[in-house]
Scaffold this active site. Structure first.
Site, mmCIF file in Angstrom:
data_model
loop_
_atom_site.group_PDB
_atom_site.id
_atom_site.type_symbol
_atom_site.label_atom_id
_atom_site.label_comp_id
_atom_site.label_asym_id
_atom_site.label_seq_id
_atom_site.Cartn_x
_atom_site.Cartn_y
_atom_site.Cartn_z
ATOM 1 N N SER A 7 -9.219 4.181 7.123
ATOM 2 C CA SER A 7 -8.213 5.129 7.606
ATOM 3 C C SER A 7 -8.893 6.103 8.568
ATOM 4 O O SER A 7 -10.119 6.090 8.730
ATOM 5 C CB SER A 7 -7.641 5.903 6.420
ATOM 6 O OG SER A 7 -8.694 6.673 5.855
ATOM 7 N N ASP A 14 -6.641 1.530 9.800
ATOM 8 C CA ASP A 14 -5.450 1.697 8.968
ATOM 9 C C ASP A 14 -4.769 3.030 9.284
ATOM 10 O O ASP A 14 -5.424 4.049 9.429
ATOM 11 C CB ASP A 14 -5.911 1.679 7.497
ATOM 12 C CG ASP A 14 -4.765 1.668 6.510
ATOM 13 O OD1 ASP A 14 -4.956 2.160 5.386
ATOM 14 O OD2 ASP A 14 -3.675 1.184 6.881
ATOM 15 N N HIS A 15 -3.443 3.007 9.452
ATOM 16 C CA HIS A 15 -2.657 4.236 9.684
ATOM 17 C C HIS A 15 -3.189 5.056 10.848
ATOM 18 O O HIS A 15 -3.403 6.257 10.726
ATOM 19 C CB HIS A 15 -2.600 5.086 8.412
ATOM 20 C CG HIS A 15 -1.727 4.503 7.363
ATOM 21 N ND1 HIS A 15 -0.350 4.418 7.487
ATOM 22 C CD2 HIS A 15 -2.033 3.902 6.198
ATOM 23 C CE1 HIS A 15 0.131 3.826 6.412
ATOM 24 N NE2 HIS A 15 -0.845 3.497 5.619
ATOM 25 N N ASP A 36 0.677 3.961 13.590
ATOM 26 C CA ASP A 36 1.678 4.348 12.595
ATOM 27 C C ASP A 36 2.537 5.479 13.151
ATOM 28 O O ASP A 36 2.186 6.650 13.026
ATOM 29 C CB ASP A 36 0.992 4.788 11.291
ATOM 30 C CG ASP A 36 2.033 5.145 10.234
ATOM 31 O OD1 ASP A 36 1.644 5.483 9.098
ATOM 32 O OD2 ASP A 36 3.243 5.085 10.555
ATOM 33 N N GLU A 95 4.442 0.002 11.738
ATOM 34 C CA GLU A 95 5.217 0.143 10.495
ATOM 35 C C GLU A 95 6.650 0.548 10.817
ATOM 36 O O GLU A 95 6.888 1.343 11.721
ATOM 37 C CB GLU A 95 4.563 1.212 9.607
ATOM 38 C CG GLU A 95 5.292 1.443 8.286
ATOM 39 C CD GLU A 95 4.515 2.364 7.339
ATOM 40 O OE1 GLU A 95 3.285 2.423 7.429
ATOM 41 O OE2 GLU A 95 5.171 3.018 6.515
ATOM 42 N N THR A 127 -4.985 -2.661 -0.014
ATOM 43 C CA THR A 127 -5.439 -2.337 -1.373
ATOM 44 C C THR A 127 -6.556 -1.312 -1.313
ATOM 45 O O THR A 127 -7.654 -1.604 -0.838
ATOM 46 C CB THR A 127 -5.962 -3.620 -2.060
ATOM 47 O OG1 THR A 127 -4.973 -4.651 -1.940
ATOM 48 C CG2 THR A 127 -6.304 -3.362 -3.514
ATOM 49 N N THR A 144 -6.264 1.975 -3.776
ATOM 50 C CA THR A 144 -6.252 2.633 -5.089
ATOM 51 C C THR A 144 -6.925 1.797 -6.177
ATOM 52 O O THR A 144 -7.708 2.318 -6.969
ATOM 53 C CB THR A 144 -4.809 2.970 -5.495
ATOM 54 O OG1 THR A 144 -4.292 3.936 -4.562
ATOM 55 C CG2 THR A 144 -4.726 3.544 -6.893
HETATM 56 O O1 LIG Z 1 -1.524 1.005 1.777
HETATM 57 C C1 LIG Z 1 -2.611 1.521 1.542
HETATM 58 C C2 LIG Z 1 -3.209 1.517 0.142
HETATM 59 O O2 LIG Z 1 -2.222 1.445 -0.828
HETATM 60 P P1 LIG Z 1 -2.626 1.672 -2.377
HETATM 61 O O3 LIG Z 1 -2.723 3.137 -2.607
HETATM 62 O O4 LIG Z 1 -1.495 1.033 -3.171
HETATM 63 O O5 LIG Z 1 -3.943 0.979 -2.614
HETATM 64 N N1 LIG Z 1 -3.357 2.080 2.533
HETATM 65 O O6 LIG Z 1 -2.917 1.975 3.809
HETATM 66 C C3 LIG Z 1 -4.578 2.845 2.279
HETATM 67 C C4 LIG Z 1 -4.401 4.260 2.808
HETATM 68 C C5 LIG Z 1 -5.659 5.091 2.538
HETATM 69 O O7 LIG Z 1 -5.535 6.322 3.267
HETATM 70 P P2 LIG Z 1 -6.566 7.535 3.000
HETATM 71 O O8 LIG Z 1 -7.955 7.013 3.268
HETATM 72 O O9 LIG Z 1 -6.134 8.582 3.968
HETATM 73 O O10 LIG Z 1 -6.408 7.921 1.545
HETATM 74 ZN ZN LIG Z 2 -0.843 2.312 3.890
#
Ligand SMILES: O=C(COP(=O)(O)O)N(O)CCCOP(=O)(O)O
Ligand SMILES: [Zn+2]
Length: 311
Positions: free
Chosen positions: A49, A88-89, A110, A140, A258, A260
Site C-alpha cells: 500500500s 495496492d490502493h 483507487d 475499483e 490478503t 489481515t
Molecule cells: O484488501 C486488502 C486486504 O484485505 P484484508 O484486510 O481482508 O486482508 N488490502 O487492499 C490491503 C490494504 C492494506 O492497506 P494498509 O497497508 O494501508 O493497511
Molecule cells: Zn483493499
C-alpha cells in the site's frame, strides 16, 4: 521470474482459479510468502500500500518503492515461480508515478470514492501513463464495507454491474475490483457473512476480465486462538469464510487481496515465542515462529484459491 501482474491474472482468468495478492511492509513477511509460493509451486502477487511505501522508505515513497522492487526482484529473478509486485490502493499521483518509475509490475488507481465520471477521468490518466510504461492497472468500483441483514450498510456502495461494463470500456483498465460486500480488516461482518454473488456474476458476464476481491481475509480461527492464548484481544473478529471465498473464485474472482490474515498469523507467532522464550533477543530466532505461521496461512490460501501447481 519477475512478471507482469496481467500475465498472471489472464492465465487465472482463463483457467478459473485465483491468485492471492499478499501485502508486505517488511522483509520477514516477504520471506514467508515466497516460501509458501515455492512450497505450493504457485504464482505470487506481492502488493504494497502507499502506507507500506512510506514505512519502508522512512517517509520517502520513491525510496520505499525502489526498495520493494529490489527486494522482490532479488527473490523473483532467482526462482521458477512467477512473482509480480503491485501497488495496492494507489490514491496519490506521486506515489503511483513513484511505483511506475521504480519498476512495479502493476498499480491500482483507487478513485472509487469519486463520482463515476471523475473516477473514469482519473483512471484513464493513469492507464495512459502506466500502459506507456508497460505497467498494468487495477481500478475499483463501488466502496468497500460490509452487508448487514441483506442491506448494504451505510458506508458501503456495492458495484453496479452495468456501470462496470461502461467503466472498463471507457478506461481500458486491466483488472477490476467490484465491491460486493467485503471490507478491510478483521471485523468484516457483525452478523452472518454475506457477499452479493449476483452482482459478481453479472460483472463477470459483462466484463469477462480478471476481477479482484479486496478485504478477502478469512480471519483464521487457529491463529486467533493462539494469539488470544498469549494476550491478544481479537474479540468480535470475523472474516470471509473459506466456502464463500471459494464461491467468489468459481464466479470469476482472480486476484484475492490478503493482508489481515498474515498480520494475525505473524503476531500470534510473535506472542507465542516471546512468552515462551523470555531470555531470547535474536530477531532471527524470535521471528521464526511468526514467519512459520505466516507461511502456513499463505500455503493454505494458495491451495484454497486453486493456484497451487499453476506456476
Ligand atoms: O484488501 C486488502 C486486504 O484485505 P484484508 O484486510 O481482508 O486482508 N488490502 O487492499 C490491503 C490494504 C492494506 O492497506 P494498509 O497497508 O494501508 O493497511
Ligand atoms: Zn483493499
Amino acid at each position: 521470474p519477475y512478471v507482469n501482474t496481467k500475465d498472471i491474472l489472464e492465465k487465472a482468468n482463463k483457467e478459473y482459479y485465483a491468485v492471492a495478492a499478499f501485502n508486505i511492509n517488511n522483509l520477514e513477511f516477504l520471506q514467508a510468502i515466497v516460501e509458501g509460493g515455492i512450497e505450493k509451486k504457485s504464482p505470487l502477487i506481492i502488493e504494497t500500500s502507499e502506507g507500506a511505501m512510506k514505512y519502508a522508505g522512512m517517509g520517502d515513497p520513491l525510496r520505499g518503492a525502489s526498495l520493494f522492487v529490489k527486494m522482490v526482484r532479488e527473490f523473483a529473478d532467482s526462482l521458477d515461480i512467477p512473482i509480480a509486485l503491485h501497488l495496492d490502493h494507489g490514491k496519490n499521483f506521486k506515489y503511483i508515478i513513484s511505483a511506475i518509475k521504480a519498476g512495479y509490475s502493476s498499480v491500482m488507481i483507487d478513485a472509487s470514492d469519486k463520482p463515476l465520471e471523475e473516477n473514469i477521468k482519473t483512471t484513464k490518466d493513469i492507464v495512459r501513463i502506466a500502459h506507456a510504461a508497460g505497467v498494468s492497472v487495477e481500478a475499483e468500483l463501488g466502496k468497500l464495507a460490509g452487508i448487514e441483514d441483506n442491506v448494504a450498510s451505510a458506508e458501503s456502495v456495492l458495484v453496479n454491474p452495468d456501470e462496470a461494463k461502461y467503466f472498463v470500456e471507457e478506461t481500458q483498465v486491466d483488472f477490476l475490483a467490484p465491491a460486493i460486500g467485503t471490507s478491510h480488516g478483521a471485523f468484516k461482518f457483525k452478523g452472518e457473512a454475506k457477499l452479493d454473488f449476483d452482482r459478481l456474476k453479472k460483472v463477470k458476464e459483462l466484463t469477462k476480465m480478471p476481477l479482484v476481491l479486496h478485504g478477502a481475509s478469512s480471519v483464521v480461527q487457529e491463529m486467533v486462538e493462539i494469539a488470544e492464548n498469549y494476550g491478544a484481544d481479537f474479540g468480535g473478529s470475523k472474516g470471509v469464510p473459506s466456502d464463500i471465498l471459494k464461491e467468489t473464485v468459481r464466479l470469476g474472482i482472480n486476484k484475492v487481496n490478503t493482508d489481515t490474515d498474515l498480520r494475525m498469523a505473524f503476531v500470534a507467532g510473535l506472542r507465542e515465542f516471546l512468552q515462551n522464550n523470555p531470555k531470547e533477543f535474536d530477531p532471527r530466532k524470535y521471528m521464526e515462529t511468526a514467519k512459520t505461521y505466516v507461511k502456513k496461512v499463505v500455503s493454505d490460501r494458495l491451495e484454497l484459491l486453486g493456484s497451487a501447481n499453476k506456476a
